[in-house]
Design an enzyme around this catalytic site. Structure first.
Site, PDB file in Angstrom:
ATOM      1  N   LYS A  22     -18.616   0.569  11.295  1.00  0.00           N
ATOM      2  CA  LYS A  22     -17.805   0.456  10.071  1.00  0.00           C
ATOM      3  C   LYS A  22     -16.536  -0.333  10.384  1.00  0.00           C
ATOM      4  CE  LYS A  22     -14.981   3.939   8.860  1.00  0.00           C
ATOM      5  NZ  LYS A  22     -13.573   3.538   8.660  1.00  0.00           N
ATOM      6  N   ASN A  23     -15.835   0.050  11.442  1.00  0.00           N
ATOM      7  CA  ASN A  23     -14.533  -0.576  11.717  1.00  0.00           C
ATOM      8  C   ASN A  23     -14.685  -1.972  12.307  1.00  0.00           C
ATOM      9  OD1 ASN A  23     -13.485   1.712  10.672  1.00  0.00           O
ATOM     10  ND2 ASN A  23     -12.938   2.631  12.642  1.00  0.00           N
ATOM     11  N   CYS A 116       5.051   4.053   2.043  1.00  0.00           N
ATOM     12  CA  CYS A 116       5.804   2.795   2.114  1.00  0.00           C
ATOM     13  C   CYS A 116       5.368   2.080   3.391  1.00  0.00           C
ATOM     14  CB  CYS A 116       7.300   3.088   2.162  1.00  0.00           C
ATOM     15  SG  CYS A 116       7.787   3.741   3.772  1.00  0.00           S
ATOM     16  N   ARG A 121       1.577   6.123   6.149  1.00  0.00           N
ATOM     17  CA  ARG A 121       0.570   5.275   6.807  1.00  0.00           C
ATOM     18  C   ARG A 121       1.215   3.902   7.011  1.00  0.00           C
ATOM     19  NH1 ARG A 121      -4.771   6.605   7.002  1.00  0.00           N
ATOM     20  NH2 ARG A 121      -4.705   5.062   8.658  1.00  0.00           N
ATOM     21  N   ASP A 304     -10.803   9.247  16.408  1.00  0.00           N
ATOM     22  CA  ASP A 304     -11.856   9.388  15.388  1.00  0.00           C
ATOM     23  C   ASP A 304     -12.946  10.362  15.811  1.00  0.00           C
ATOM     24  OD1 ASP A 304     -11.806   5.900  14.295  1.00  0.00           O
ATOM     25  OD2 ASP A 304     -10.436   7.567  14.003  1.00  0.00           O
ATOM     26  N   ARG A 396     -18.374   7.295   3.250  1.00  0.00           N
ATOM     27  CA  ARG A 396     -17.546   6.118   3.525  1.00  0.00           C
ATOM     28  C   ARG A 396     -17.884   5.544   4.892  1.00  0.00           C
ATOM     29  NH1 ARG A 396     -11.259   6.604   2.857  1.00  0.00           N
ATOM     30  NH2 ARG A 396     -11.618   4.545   3.761  1.00  0.00           N
TER      31      ARG A 396
HETATM   32  C1  EPZ Z   1      -8.041   1.907  12.748  1.00  0.00           C
HETATM   33  O1  EPZ Z   1      -7.067   2.267  11.786  1.00  0.00           O
HETATM   34  C2  EPZ Z   1      -9.330   2.565  12.299  1.00  0.00           C
HETATM   35  N1  EPZ Z   1      -9.705   2.049  10.978  1.00  0.00           N
HETATM   36  C3  EPZ Z   1      -9.155   4.079  12.233  1.00  0.00           C
HETATM   37  O2  EPZ Z   1     -10.437   4.628  11.947  1.00  0.00           O
HETATM   38  C4  EPZ Z   1      -8.727   4.597  13.602  1.00  0.00           C
HETATM   39  O3  EPZ Z   1      -8.450   5.988  13.503  1.00  0.00           O
HETATM   40  C5  EPZ Z   1      -7.453   3.855  14.064  1.00  0.00           C
HETATM   41  O4  EPZ Z   1      -7.691   2.422  14.051  1.00  0.00           O
HETATM   42  C6  EPZ Z   1      -7.044   4.251  15.478  1.00  0.00           C
HETATM   43  O5  EPZ Z   1      -8.072   3.961  16.366  1.00  0.00           O
HETATM   44  C7  EPZ Z   1     -10.271   0.831  10.884  1.00  0.00           C
HETATM   45  O6  EPZ Z   1     -10.478   0.155  11.860  1.00  0.00           O
HETATM   46  C8  EPZ Z   1     -10.645   0.395   9.508  1.00  0.00           C
HETATM   47  P1  EPZ Z   1      -3.713   1.870  13.881  1.00  0.00           P
HETATM   48  P2  EPZ Z   1      -5.611   1.547  11.785  1.00  0.00           P
HETATM   49  O7  EPZ Z   1      -2.971   0.791  13.199  1.00  0.00           O
HETATM   50  O8  EPZ Z   1      -5.758   0.138  12.172  1.00  0.00           O
HETATM   51  C9  EPZ Z   1       0.631   3.629  13.749  1.00  0.00           C
HETATM   52  C10 EPZ Z   1     -11.988   5.975  10.811  1.00  0.00           C
HETATM   53  O9  EPZ Z   1     -12.116   7.208  10.782  1.00  0.00           O
HETATM   54  N2  EPZ Z   1       1.016   2.349  13.129  1.00  0.00           N
HETATM   55  O10 EPZ Z   1      -4.256   1.620  15.251  1.00  0.00           O
HETATM   56  O11 EPZ Z   1      -4.946   1.869  10.505  1.00  0.00           O
HETATM   57  C11 EPZ Z   1      -0.203   4.490  12.809  1.00  0.00           C
HETATM   58  O12 EPZ Z   1       0.627   5.236  11.944  1.00  0.00           O
HETATM   59  C12 EPZ Z   1     -10.610   5.354  10.713  1.00  0.00           C
HETATM   60  O13 EPZ Z   1     -12.933   5.169  10.972  1.00  0.00           O
HETATM   61  C13 EPZ Z   1       2.373   2.063  12.953  1.00  0.00           C
HETATM   62  O14 EPZ Z   1       3.237   2.851  13.311  1.00  0.00           O
HETATM   63  O15 EPZ Z   1      -4.913   2.357  12.965  1.00  0.00           O
HETATM   64  C14 EPZ Z   1      -0.966   5.384  13.737  1.00  0.00           C
HETATM   65  O16 EPZ Z   1      -0.148   6.474  14.095  1.00  0.00           O
HETATM   66  C15 EPZ Z   1      -9.550   6.401  10.457  1.00  0.00           C
HETATM   67  N3  EPZ Z   1       2.726   0.903  12.344  1.00  0.00           N
HETATM   68  C16 EPZ Z   1      -1.183   4.490  14.962  1.00  0.00           C
HETATM   69  O17 EPZ Z   1      -0.253   3.400  14.839  1.00  0.00           O
HETATM   70  C17 EPZ Z   1       1.785  -0.021  11.933  1.00  0.00           C
HETATM   71  O18 EPZ Z   1       2.167  -1.091  11.412  1.00  0.00           O
HETATM   72  C18 EPZ Z   1      -2.578   3.907  15.052  1.00  0.00           C
HETATM   73  O19 EPZ Z   1      -2.792   3.187  13.874  1.00  0.00           O
HETATM   74  C19 EPZ Z   1       0.421   0.282  12.132  1.00  0.00           C
HETATM   75  C20 EPZ Z   1       0.048   1.466  12.730  1.00  0.00           C
END
Ligand code: EPZ
Length: 420
Positions: A22-23, A116, A121, A304, A396
């Site tokens: 998916k990702n 925001c 998020r 995950d 999903r």
């Molecule tokens: C990806 O989400 C995955 N989704 C998520 O999978 C997965 O849990 C996550 O990576 C971590 O591995 C997809 O690939 C579509 P991140 P993403 O940006 O990119 C913080 C599932 O179940 N952060 O690596 O949104 C954030 O708050 C989903 O398949 C910032 O602070 O994750 C989090 O604490 C759920 N500022 C951490 O980084 C930013 O600008 C990791 O988020 C971006 C992120």
């Protein structure tokens, strides 16, 4: 609406094929914005999130059609540079259109994914990276408005190795003028696969698979075809389904190298594995041993898989600690598992699981994708009947999970319901 009706107690046995990631596909689909052409992606999972991404791209003028596991995409007539709230609120991955839109067209209007830019998020790292590349970013009415004449390559260090920020910035940088270095880049397999897809399109990216990516901007890219990597989280979930029921399950079409952390922890818990090529067989004699895990970025134990591990440890005779370090609040599955009779205490970002308690069927409600999968795993070992509501969360990210589990011997049915 639909729900799962699950009668626990069956040992799972047999083989199950793992679908595409998916990702992985959710990052590759927006990448087609970067070049007018026709693309065929194979091993594409049939998921709600893929349909959502297709609808979002369709509204921008990108036609796509899923036939079996082949996704045909035509990006030759893009006429809109917007990602409206109606799509982005359903799926955070919609935010992936921002980088390619700014990279190719120098403009984008993309809804914030929720909250925001700075929480809960956050997307601050995405926006900071694009600003460093020369985009003008403003936030108006819950939308990110981005403008740029021509992005200019630069050095970008990510405070957090964010998967999404790495993907968005990389896609923005491939058509920039000059070279971009992204340090502390995410190295999740889905990001590596995205980089390889962009390289097949003609991008020049060095350091693929490492946390320092060097992207030499090119003038244009070409259409291409690609096979989506296997879904490592579905693979891990199915292995736990086999072990939690004390069965013997073989997953096929997976990449064992992408789930070494999960396999290693399951071995610590007493599971036996046979690994050959794209097949992994798990077997266990009796309940698992209690094993603590702490989630981490790749190649650490994936966030995950955290909720699925909590479910697995319900079967263990003893106490285990599951610590979540990636998200501040990824424990919505705990109260629902407690409804099955689970004894779990929370201490900050750690779930303390007192395993070995008898679980009894109940009605439980999913609230997110992986948490809902944990409820299904708990239901497989609960005595009696469990009903899992709001299974649209599961659909999903898991392709026909009920069909796959039934083929392994689980007593699970998908039935219509007006319960919400
Ligand atoms: C990806 O989400 C995955 N989704 C998520 O999978 C997965 O849990 C996550 O990576 C971590 O591995 C997809 O690939 C579509 P991140 P993403 O940006 O990119 C913080 C599932 O179940 N952060 O690596 O949104 C954030 O708050 C989903 O398949 C910032 O602070 O994750 C989090 O604490 C759920 N500022 C951490 O980084 C930013 O600008 C990791 O988020 C971006 C992120």
């Amino acid at each position: 609406m639909e729900k799962f009706v699950i009668r626990g107690g069956n040992k799972l046995k047999g083989k199950v094929r793992i679908s595409g990631a998916k990702n992985g596909v959710l990052a590759m689909m927006p990448a087609t914005i970067l070049c007018p052409g026709v693309f065929t992606l194979r091993n594409v999972p049939n998921l709600r999130d893929v349909w959502t991404m297709s609808r979002l791209l369709n509204d921008m003028g990108i036609y796509s059609e899923l036939n079996g596991d082949e996704l045909f995409i035509d990006s030759r007539n893009i006429h809109s540079f917007e990602a409206p709230y109606e799509h982005v609120k359903k799926m955070r991955a919609s935010f992936y259109v921002l980088g390619p839109l700014v990279g190719r067209f120098g403009k984008a209007k993309v809804s914030l994914p929720g909250g925001c830019a700075w929480g809960p998020r956050p997307v601050d790292l995405h926006l900071k990276g694009l600003e460093k590349l020369g985009a003008e970013i403003s936030i108006e009415g819950g939308y990110v408005i981005a403008k740029a004449n021509k992005l200019i390559g630069t050095r970008i260090h990510l405070d957090v190795p964010s998967v999404g920020a790495t993907g968005n910035i990389m896609m923005a940088a491939v058509l920039a003028k000059g070279t971009t270095i992204i340090s502390n880049a995410a190295i999740e397999p889905e990001i590596t696969a995205l980089a390889k897809f962009l390289i097949k399109m003609g991008a020049k990216i060095h350091g693929v698979g490492t946390n320092i990516l060097e992207i030499e901007g090119v003038d244009s890219l070409n259409q291409t075809n690609e096979v989506v990597i296997p879904d490592r989280i579905e693979a891990g979930t199915m292995l736990i389904a086999g072990a939690i029921t004390e069965g013997t399950v073989t997953i096929e079409g997976c990449n064992p190298y992408h789930i070494t952390s999960v396999i290693s922890k399951m071995e610590e818990a007493g599971c036996n594995f046979e690994i050959r090529d794209d097949k992994v067989t798990v077997q266990i004699d009796g309940p698992p041993k209690p094993v603590d895990i702490t989630t981490a970025v790749y190649p650490g134990f994936p966030t995950d898989m955290q909720s699925q591990w909590v479910a697995f440890m319900l079967k263990a005779n003893g106490v285990s600690k599951i610590t979540e370090t990636i998200y501040p609040d990824r424990f919505k599955h705990i109260p629902e598992l407690q409804r099955l009779g689970a004894q779990i205490e929370m201490s900050d970002n750690t779930a303390i699981v007192y395993g070995g308690k008898k679980l009894s069927g109940a009605t439980v409600m999913g609230s997110d994708l992986r948490g809902s999968a944990a409820l299904v795993l708990g239901a497989l070992i609960a005595e009696g009947t469990t009903e899992v509501l709001r299974i649209y969360h599961i659909d999903r990210g898991y392709e026909s999970i009920d069909r796959k589990l039934r083929a392994l011997g689980a007593d699970i049915e998908r039935v219509p319901t007006d319960e919400f």
